[in-house]
Scaffold this active site. Structure first.
Site, PDB file in Angstrom:
ATOM      1  N   GLY A  43      -4.195  -0.007  -8.806  1.00 51.21           N
ATOM      2  CA  GLY A  43      -4.756  -1.097  -9.597  1.00 51.21           C
ATOM      3  C   GLY A  43      -4.859  -2.338  -8.749  1.00 51.21           C
ATOM      4  O   GLY A  43      -4.125  -2.490  -7.769  1.00 51.21           O
ATOM      5  N   GLN A  48      -5.296 -11.312  -7.065  1.00 58.75           N
ATOM      6  CA  GLN A  48      -4.741 -10.747  -5.833  1.00 58.75           C
ATOM      7  C   GLN A  48      -5.693 -10.855  -4.649  1.00 58.75           C
ATOM      8  O   GLN A  48      -5.280 -10.720  -3.499  1.00 58.75           O
ATOM      9  CB  GLN A  48      -4.378  -9.267  -6.037  1.00 58.75           C
ATOM     10  CG  GLN A  48      -3.225  -9.061  -6.990  1.00 58.75           C
ATOM     11  CD  GLN A  48      -2.866  -7.599  -7.092  1.00 58.75           C
ATOM     12  OE1 GLN A  48      -3.480  -6.848  -7.829  1.00 58.75           O
ATOM     13  NE2 GLN A  48      -1.875  -7.170  -6.319  1.00 58.75           N
ATOM     14  N   CYS A  87       3.674  -3.307  -5.779  1.00 59.55           N
ATOM     15  CA  CYS A  87       2.530  -4.207  -5.951  1.00 59.55           C
ATOM     16  C   CYS A  87       1.939  -4.481  -4.574  1.00 59.55           C
ATOM     17  O   CYS A  87       2.687  -4.727  -3.627  1.00 59.55           O
ATOM     18  CB  CYS A  87       3.007  -5.504  -6.594  1.00 59.55           C
ATOM     19  SG  CYS A  87       1.683  -6.694  -6.855  1.00 59.55           S
ATOM     20  N   LEU A  88       0.610  -4.445  -4.471  1.00 57.84           N
ATOM     21  CA  LEU A  88      -0.040  -4.698  -3.177  1.00 57.84           C
ATOM     22  C   LEU A  88       0.249  -6.111  -2.680  1.00 57.84           C
ATOM     23  O   LEU A  88       0.178  -6.371  -1.486  1.00 57.84           O
ATOM     24  CB  LEU A  88      -1.553  -4.478  -3.287  1.00 57.84           C
ATOM     25  CG  LEU A  88      -2.008  -3.040  -3.580  1.00 57.84           C
ATOM     26  CD1 LEU A  88      -3.521  -2.982  -3.719  1.00 57.84           C
ATOM     27  CD2 LEU A  88      -1.527  -2.068  -2.515  1.00 57.84           C
ATOM     28  N   HIS A 129       0.774  -3.719 -15.773  1.00 56.72           N
ATOM     29  CA  HIS A 129       1.080  -4.409 -14.514  1.00 56.72           C
ATOM     30  C   HIS A 129      -0.101  -5.314 -14.104  1.00 56.72           C
ATOM     31  O   HIS A 129       0.096  -6.478 -13.760  1.00 56.72           O
ATOM     32  CB  HIS A 129       1.368  -3.364 -13.428  1.00 56.72           C
ATOM     33  CG  HIS A 129       1.617  -3.930 -12.072  1.00 56.72           C
ATOM     34  ND1 HIS A 129       2.817  -3.810 -11.415  1.00 56.72           N
ATOM     35  CD2 HIS A 129       0.803  -4.619 -11.223  1.00 56.72           C
ATOM     36  CE1 HIS A 129       2.738  -4.418 -10.236  1.00 56.72           C
ATOM     37  NE2 HIS A 129       1.527  -4.914 -10.096  1.00 56.72           N
ATOM     38  N   GLU A 130      -1.309  -4.773 -14.188  1.00 55.14           N
ATOM     39  CA  GLU A 130      -2.497  -5.549 -13.789  1.00 55.14           C
ATOM     40  C   GLU A 130      -2.766  -6.681 -14.776  1.00 55.14           C
ATOM     41  O   GLU A 130      -3.141  -7.775 -14.384  1.00 55.14           O
ATOM     42  CB  GLU A 130      -3.721  -4.637 -13.665  1.00 55.14           C
ATOM     43  CG  GLU A 130      -3.607  -3.542 -12.617  1.00 55.14           C
ATOM     44  CD  GLU A 130      -3.105  -4.027 -11.269  1.00 55.14           C
ATOM     45  OE1 GLU A 130      -3.446  -5.166 -10.877  1.00 55.14           O
ATOM     46  OE2 GLU A 130      -2.358  -3.290 -10.613  1.00 55.14           O
ATOM     47  N   HIS A 133      -0.869  -9.729 -14.043  1.00 55.27           N
ATOM     48  CA  HIS A 133      -1.424 -10.550 -12.954  1.00 55.27           C
ATOM     49  C   HIS A 133      -2.346 -11.649 -13.500  1.00 55.27           C
ATOM     50  O   HIS A 133      -2.405 -12.743 -12.953  1.00 55.27           O
ATOM     51  CB  HIS A 133      -2.217  -9.686 -11.968  1.00 55.27           C
ATOM     52  CG  HIS A 133      -1.374  -9.044 -10.906  1.00 55.27           C
ATOM     53  ND1 HIS A 133      -0.633  -9.768 -10.009  1.00 55.27           N
ATOM     54  CD2 HIS A 133      -1.167  -7.732 -10.595  1.00 55.27           C
ATOM     55  CE1 HIS A 133      -0.002  -8.925  -9.184  1.00 55.27           C
ATOM     56  NE2 HIS A 133      -0.296  -7.687  -9.528  1.00 55.27           N
TER      57      HIS A 133
HETATM   58 ZN    ZN Z   1       0.524  -6.021  -8.650  1.00 55.62          ZN
END
Ligand code: ZN
Length: 164
Positions: A43, A48, A87-88, A129-130, A133
């Protein structure tokens, strides 16, 4: 596209709704899928990649590419479950996070079509999770304060080193 890391302000800001789903937005969505694949993520949310708008993309274990524009989680289950998240924007950090097991979300896709999706298990996990953000929330905020502080300090040090 470059994925920004913990310590970058935009990750902590509430994202703005998309006023109109234009070609520019569709292009952005396309690029987000490419970046997500390159980074081997499941995701990716617009903040991000440095864009404070309410857009995220997901490709969970069913392999379906899903785009969420101006999403709203309209229902969450009382039952919760724990799952290890990463998480990226917080590389090499994995922790168990407790979240509702099932959710219902409404959003628009890249064509502007409104849809309603009921998700459970891994897909529900990734979507939540997304979605976080877009609210400026990171998964470490859902850990106990001690764990969260340790992770934040680690990344703060990294960011300071870069500036030197
Ligand atoms: Zn994340």
């Amino acid at each position: 596209m470059k994925v920004v890391q913990l310590g970058t302000d935009i990750l902590r800001q509430k994202a703005e709704p998309v006023a109109e789903i234009t070609d520019e937005i569709r292009e952005l969505v396309k690029d987000m899928f490419v970046t997500m694949k390159e980074e081997e993520g499941v995701g990716l949310a617009a903040p991000q990649i440095g864009r404070g708008i309410r857009v995220f993309v997901v490709k969970a274990d069913d392999g379906v590419e899903r785009t969420f524009i101006n999403p709203q989680i309209v229902e969450t289950s009382v039952e919760t479950c724990s799952y290890e998240e990463g998480c990226l924007s917080i590389p090499k950090t994995y922790e168990d996070v407790i979240r509702p097991e099932r959710i219902t979300i409404q959003a628009r896709n890249e064509k502007g079509r409104r849809f309603n999706l009921e998700a459970d298990n891994f897909l529900a996990r990734v979507i939540q999770h997304e979605y976080d953000h877009l609210e400026g929330i990171l998964f470490i905020d859902r850990l106990d304060a001690d764990k969260k502080m340790k992770i934040e300090q680690k990344f703060l040090k990294k960011a300071e080193k870069k500036e030197e």
